[in-house]
Motif scaffolding. Structure first.
Motif, PDB file in Angstrom:
ATOM      1  N   THR A 148       3.276   3.116  15.378  1.00 27.81           N
ATOM      2  CA  THR A 148       2.518   2.146  14.601  1.00 27.81           C
ATOM      3  C   THR A 148       2.354   2.702  13.195  1.00 27.81           C
ATOM      4  N   THR A 149       2.617   1.858  12.203  1.00 25.41           N
ATOM      5  CA  THR A 149       2.450   2.227  10.794  1.00 25.41           C
ATOM      6  C   THR A 149       1.501   1.229  10.155  1.00 25.41           C
ATOM      7  N   THR A 150       0.490   1.747   9.464  1.00 24.00           N
ATOM      8  CA  THR A 150      -0.371   0.870   8.667  1.00 24.00           C
ATOM      9  C   THR A 150      -0.089   1.151   7.199  1.00 24.00           C
ATOM     10  N   ILE A 151      -0.016   0.073   6.426  1.00 27.23           N
ATOM     11  CA  ILE A 151       0.293   0.162   5.011  1.00 27.23           C
ATOM     12  C   ILE A 151      -0.822  -0.559   4.265  1.00 27.23           C
ATOM     13  N   GLU A 152      -1.456   0.164   3.330  1.00 28.72           N
ATOM     14  CA  GLU A 152      -2.575  -0.432   2.604  1.00 28.72           C
ATOM     15  C   GLU A 152      -2.650   0.118   1.197  1.00 28.72           C
ATOM     16  N   LEU A 153      -3.306  -0.645   0.330  1.00 32.53           N
ATOM     17  CA  LEU A 153      -3.549  -0.199  -1.035  1.00 32.53           C
ATOM     18  C   LEU A 153      -4.958   0.365  -1.123  1.00 32.53           C
ATOM     19  N   ILE A 154      -5.051   1.600  -1.631  1.00 32.50           N
ATOM     20  CA  ILE A 154      -6.349   2.247  -1.831  1.00 32.50           C
ATOM     21  C   ILE A 154      -6.313   2.905  -3.204  1.00 32.50           C
ATOM     22  N   GLY A 155      -7.213   2.483  -4.081  1.00 34.11           N
ATOM     23  CA  GLY A 155      -7.296   3.080  -5.415  1.00 34.11           C
ATOM     24  C   GLY A 155      -5.993   3.053  -6.179  1.00 34.11           C
ATOM     25  N   GLY A 156      -5.216   1.983  -6.046  1.00 32.76           N
ATOM     26  CA  GLY A 156      -3.959   1.858  -6.776  1.00 32.76           C
ATOM     27  C   GLY A 156      -2.784   2.572  -6.130  1.00 32.76           C
ATOM     28  N   GLN A 157      -3.015   3.277  -5.025  1.00 26.69           N
ATOM     29  CA  GLN A 157      -1.927   3.933  -4.304  1.00 26.69           C
ATOM     30  C   GLN A 157      -1.590   3.144  -3.053  1.00 26.69           C
ATOM     31  N   LEU A 158      -0.316   3.163  -2.679  1.00 24.16           N
ATOM     32  CA  LEU A 158       0.103   2.595  -1.411  1.00 24.16           C
ATOM     33  C   LEU A 158       0.031   3.739  -0.403  1.00 24.16           C
ATOM     34  N   ILE A 159      -0.763   3.567   0.628  1.00 21.75           N
ATOM     35  CA  ILE A 159      -0.948   4.606   1.646  1.00 21.75           C
ATOM     36  C   ILE A 159      -0.316   4.117   2.949  1.00 21.75           C
TER      37      ILE A 159
END
Length: 139
Positions: free
Chosen positions: A108-119
């Motif tokens: 499982t991979t989660t992809i999210e934007l946090i503080g302008g970074q893609l995590i």
């Protein structure tokens, strides 16, 4: 598709900010030379949308890998290294979630934007489970 729309563009993987990538790649069965190359390569990830089709293209010096999908629809995906799995992407709680089911492991991979970074947080549901985190900045 609001999460995906926020990802559109090109991102550069920050290798210095990557955590536990080698252990994760080993858990999914990648060969040792491929693990070393992945950890050191200058890699870019590009996201694009065309109607309901979403494309993620990963580009490094010596290779590239493209995945095109529709949210919520399972598809057969051939991964780097030749392994095949069944993959589904969904949007859940402000994140893009990729679930991969294969004969050797599930991930499982989660992809999210946090503080302008893609995590990107990847978890291989091996025994024991192994996770890694990759951080990307807009290129």
């Amino acid at each position: 598709m609001p999460v995906v729309q926020s990802l559109v563009g090109t991102w550069k993987i920050d290798n210095a900010a990557t955590e536990n990538l080698g252990a994760y790649l080993e858990a999914i069965g990648l060969a040792g030379d491929m693990i070393e190359g992945a950890a050191q390569a200058e890699t870019y990830v590009e996201w694009s949308v065309n109607g309901d089709k979403i494309t993620q293209t990963m580009k490094a010096k010596d290779n590239s890998h493209e995945t095109t999908f529709t949210l919520g629809n399972e598809f057969s995906e051939t991964l780097v290294g030749g392994k095949v799995c069944q993959t589904t992407f969904t949007e859940e709680g402000g994140k893009l979630v990729r679930k991969q089911k294969g004969s050797l492991y599930n991930c499982t991979t989660t992809i999210e934007l946090i503080g302008g970074q893609l995590i990107e947080t990847r978890t291989c549901e091996s025994s024991p489970p192994v996770s890694c985190v990759r951080k990307m900045i807009r290129a």
